[in-house]
Design a protein around this motif. Structure first.
Motif, PDB file in Angstrom:
ATOM      1  N   THR A 187       0.840  -1.198   0.000  1.00 37.75           N
ATOM      2  CA  THR A 187       0.000   0.000   0.000  1.00 37.75           C
ATOM      3  C   THR A 187       0.874   1.246   0.000  1.00 37.75           C
ATOM      4  O   THR A 187       1.687   1.448   0.909  1.00 37.75           O
ATOM      5  CB  THR A 187      -0.918   0.011   1.229  1.00 37.75           C
ATOM      6  OG1 THR A 187      -1.728  -1.171   1.225  1.00 37.75           O
ATOM      7  CG2 THR A 187      -1.814   1.235   1.216  1.00 37.75           C
ATOM      8  N   LEU A 188       0.708   2.088  -1.028  1.00 31.48           N
ATOM      9  CA  LEU A 188       1.486   3.310  -1.188  1.00 31.48           C
ATOM     10  C   LEU A 188       0.564   4.516  -1.070  1.00 31.48           C
ATOM     11  O   LEU A 188      -0.474   4.577  -1.722  1.00 31.48           O
ATOM     12  CB  LEU A 188       2.182   3.339  -2.550  1.00 31.48           C
ATOM     13  CG  LEU A 188       3.050   2.133  -2.914  1.00 31.48           C
ATOM     14  CD1 LEU A 188       3.591   2.284  -4.334  1.00 31.48           C
ATOM     15  CD2 LEU A 188       4.202   1.975  -1.929  1.00 31.48           C
ATOM     16  N   THR A 189       0.934   5.470  -0.245  1.00 30.72           N
ATOM     17  CA  THR A 189       0.179   6.711  -0.098  1.00 30.72           C
ATOM     18  C   THR A 189       1.124   7.880  -0.347  1.00 30.72           C
ATOM     19  O   THR A 189       2.090   8.079   0.395  1.00 30.72           O
ATOM     20  CB  THR A 189      -0.429   6.823   1.309  1.00 30.72           C
ATOM     21  OG1 THR A 189      -1.238   5.676   1.577  1.00 30.72           O
ATOM     22  CG2 THR A 189      -1.287   8.081   1.417  1.00 30.72           C
ATOM     23  N   ASN A 190       0.864   8.626  -1.426  1.00 36.49           N
ATOM     24  CA  ASN A 190       1.728   9.750  -1.824  1.00 36.49           C
ATOM     25  C   ASN A 190       3.163   9.300  -2.084  1.00 36.49           C
ATOM     26  O   ASN A 190       4.123  10.013  -1.782  1.00 36.49           O
ATOM     27  CB  ASN A 190       1.710  10.859  -0.763  1.00 36.49           C
ATOM     28  CG  ASN A 190       0.328  11.416  -0.513  1.00 36.49           C
ATOM     29  OD1 ASN A 190      -0.473  11.531  -1.442  1.00 36.49           O
ATOM     30  ND2 ASN A 190       0.033  11.747   0.736  1.00 36.49           N
ATOM     31  N   ILE A 191       3.293   8.099  -2.636  1.00 34.54           N
ATOM     32  CA  ILE A 191       4.598   7.500  -2.926  1.00 34.54           C
ATOM     33  C   ILE A 191       4.643   7.119  -4.403  1.00 34.54           C
ATOM     34  O   ILE A 191       3.669   6.608  -4.957  1.00 34.54           O
ATOM     35  CB  ILE A 191       4.837   6.240  -2.065  1.00 34.54           C
ATOM     36  CG1 ILE A 191       4.917   6.614  -0.578  1.00 34.54           C
ATOM     37  CG2 ILE A 191       6.091   5.500  -2.500  1.00 34.54           C
ATOM     38  CD1 ILE A 191       6.162   7.386  -0.196  1.00 34.54           C
ATOM     39  N   VAL A 195       5.365   4.991  -7.755  1.00 33.70           N
ATOM     40  CA  VAL A 195       5.112   3.562  -7.968  1.00 33.70           C
ATOM     41  C   VAL A 195       6.372   2.817  -8.412  1.00 33.70           C
ATOM     42  O   VAL A 195       6.307   1.681  -8.881  1.00 33.70           O
ATOM     43  CB  VAL A 195       3.993   3.356  -9.006  1.00 33.70           C
ATOM     44  CG1 VAL A 195       2.677   3.870  -8.462  1.00 33.70           C
ATOM     45  CG2 VAL A 195       4.346   4.034 -10.328  1.00 33.70           C
ATOM     46  N   THR A 196       7.514   3.440  -8.266  1.00 34.92           N
ATOM     47  CA  THR A 196       8.803   2.828  -8.598  1.00 34.92           C
ATOM     48  C   THR A 196       9.569   2.490  -7.328  1.00 34.92           C
ATOM     49  O   THR A 196       9.587   3.277  -6.384  1.00 34.92           O
ATOM     50  CB  THR A 196       9.654   3.783  -9.447  1.00 34.92           C
ATOM     51  OG1 THR A 196       9.005   3.998 -10.703  1.00 34.92           O
ATOM     52  CG2 THR A 196      11.044   3.217  -9.696  1.00 34.92           C
ATOM     53  N   THR A 197      10.187   1.320  -7.308  1.00 35.68           N
ATOM     54  CA  THR A 197      11.117   0.991  -6.228  1.00 35.68           C
ATOM     55  C   THR A 197      12.446   0.570  -6.835  1.00 35.68           C
ATOM     56  O   THR A 197      12.499   0.064  -7.962  1.00 35.68           O
ATOM     57  CB  THR A 197      10.581  -0.133  -5.332  1.00 35.68           C
ATOM     58  OG1 THR A 197      11.435  -0.272  -4.187  1.00 35.68           O
ATOM     59  CG2 THR A 197      10.493  -1.452  -6.058  1.00 35.68           C
ATOM     60  N   SER A 198      13.529   0.795  -6.090  1.00 39.22           N
ATOM     61  CA  SER A 198      14.865   0.430  -6.542  1.00 39.22           C
ATOM     62  C   SER A 198      15.613  -0.290  -5.427  1.00 39.22           C
ATOM     63  O   SER A 198      15.537   0.112  -4.265  1.00 39.22           O
ATOM     64  CB  SER A 198      15.650   1.675  -6.974  1.00 39.22           C
ATOM     65  OG  SER A 198      15.061   2.267  -8.130  1.00 39.22           O
ATOM     66  N   VAL A 199      16.312  -1.348  -5.808  1.00 42.86           N
ATOM     67  CA  VAL A 199      17.133  -2.134  -4.886  1.00 42.86           C
ATOM     68  C   VAL A 199      18.571  -2.052  -5.368  1.00 42.86           C
ATOM     69  O   VAL A 199      18.851  -2.240  -6.563  1.00 42.86           O
ATOM     70  CB  VAL A 199      16.660  -3.601  -4.840  1.00 42.86           C
ATOM     71  CG1 VAL A 199      17.670  -4.471  -4.103  1.00 42.86           C
ATOM     72  CG2 VAL A 199      15.289  -3.701  -4.198  1.00 42.86           C
ATOM     73  N   TRP A 200      19.506  -1.769  -4.465  1.00 39.04           N
ATOM     74  CA  TRP A 200      20.907  -1.688  -4.836  1.00 39.04           C
ATOM     75  C   TRP A 200      21.497  -3.084  -4.972  1.00 39.04           C
ATOM     76  O   TRP A 200      21.444  -3.888  -4.050  1.00 39.04           O
ATOM     77  CB  TRP A 200      21.696  -0.888  -3.807  1.00 39.04           C
ATOM     78  CG  TRP A 200      23.149  -0.806  -4.129  1.00 39.04           C
ATOM     79  CD1 TRP A 200      24.180  -1.420  -3.461  1.00 39.04           C
ATOM     80  CD2 TRP A 200      23.745  -0.086  -5.203  1.00 39.04           C
ATOM     81  NE1 TRP A 200      25.377  -1.112  -4.060  1.00 39.04           N
ATOM     82  CE2 TRP A 200      25.141  -0.292  -5.136  1.00 39.04           C
ATOM     83  CE3 TRP A 200      23.235   0.727  -6.220  1.00 39.04           C
ATOM     84  CZ2 TRP A 200      26.030   0.271  -6.046  1.00 39.04           C
ATOM     85  CZ3 TRP A 200      24.121   1.293  -7.130  1.00 39.04           C
ATOM     86  CH2 TRP A 200      25.494   1.068  -7.035  1.00 39.04           C
TER      87      TRP A 200
END
Length: 277
Positions: free
Chosen positions: A27-31, A33-38
């Motif tokens: 659940t994302l609120t004001n976030i 829609v992309t995530t990044s993992v190093w």
């Protein structure tokens, strides 16, 4: 729950479970829609965009206890909530979609020592402007020599670029490839041999692409060729340092390539289920 993420700021979250979770379910609120993992082994980012369903983070699956970065995108603070229902289950997970009007292509730049990828995604809600389906090209945590490929839209460097599934006119997309060496705290663009390749397995049949080398004028039809070898050109330098925990690449000079995306007519028989191969 991880909250109070200020507008435009990045936050480091983590999978709290001993099993894989699916970023698409969080659940994302004001976030964004992309995530990044190093990916420390390759000294580069693994990225996933839940709107365009594109990227190299294995379908948005986040390993047990893995850290992942998110960015707030609203004038109010951002929040993410991870629940037990966000677990993807055990065993091999194959993501499926009910939307047939979707496709993608990956572009890969390769040298003797380095690899970099960029993605184009096509789906019904995609647009020709910057939107939720786009993901920025992030600078590495650890500055080092590398090859970089990215698309450019409205002056923004992107790793994932999303477009409509159908469109009445052709699109002209700048694609840049840079070979970078590190000189103290600056990246310097260098000349070097690079091979550009692509994977069209997920590209819809009604979309075709032509790649133009803006230096040599060479045109390559992606349907008929599998790769293109060229020599990068020096075009200045830029700082390898940035403010905050994460930074994005700058757009340096003119892009090396232009990708012409042409839309053909869709088939009239929507019920046909013929094999593509």
């Amino acid at each position: 729950t991880l909250g109070s993420i200020a507008n435009t700021k990045y936050a480091l979250a983590g999978n709290p479970y001993a099993s894989t979770i699916d970023f698409d379910n969080i659940t994302l609120t004001n976030i964004a829609v992309t995530t990044s993992v190093w990916d420390d082994a390759n000294s580069d980012w693994k990225t996933w965009n839940k709107t365009s369903q594109s990227g190299d983070l294995s379908g948005g699956l986040i390993a047990p206890y893995q850290g992942f970065w998110v960015q707030a995108i609203s004038s109010t603070t951002g929040t993410i909530t991870i629940e037990t229902g966000d677990k993807s289950g055990t065993g091999t997970f194959y993501k499926i979609t009910d939307d047939d009007n979707r496709g993608s292509i990956s572009l890969k730049a390769t040298t003797d020592n380095f690899v970099s990828e960029s993605y184009l995604s096509f789906y019904s809600e995609g647009t020709t402007e910057l939107d939720d389906g786009d993901s920025k090209k992030l600078l590495p945590f650890q500055a080092s020599s590398r090859v970089v490929i990215m698309s450019v839209l409205d002056g923004q460097p992107l790793k994932i670029n999303s477009f409509p599934y159908e469109n009445s006119v052709a699109l002209m997309l700048p694609i840049d490839v840079m070979l970078l060496t590190l000189d103290e705290t600056n990246y310097v663009t260098e000349a070097g041999e690079v091979t550009l390749s692509w994977n069209l397995d997920q590209l819809p049949d009604h979309i075709s692409m032509t790649l133009t080398d803006n230096i040599t004028g060479t045109e390559t039809y992606l349907d008929y060729e599998s790769e293109y070898a060229f020599t990068t050109e020096p075009k200045g330098s830029f700082s390898a340092t940035y403010d905050g925990p994460i930074g994005t690449y700058p757009v340096v000079g003119e892009s090396r390539f232009t990708l012409n995306v042409t839309y053909g007519a869709l088939g009239q028989n929507d019920d046909a289920t013929l094999p593509s191969d």
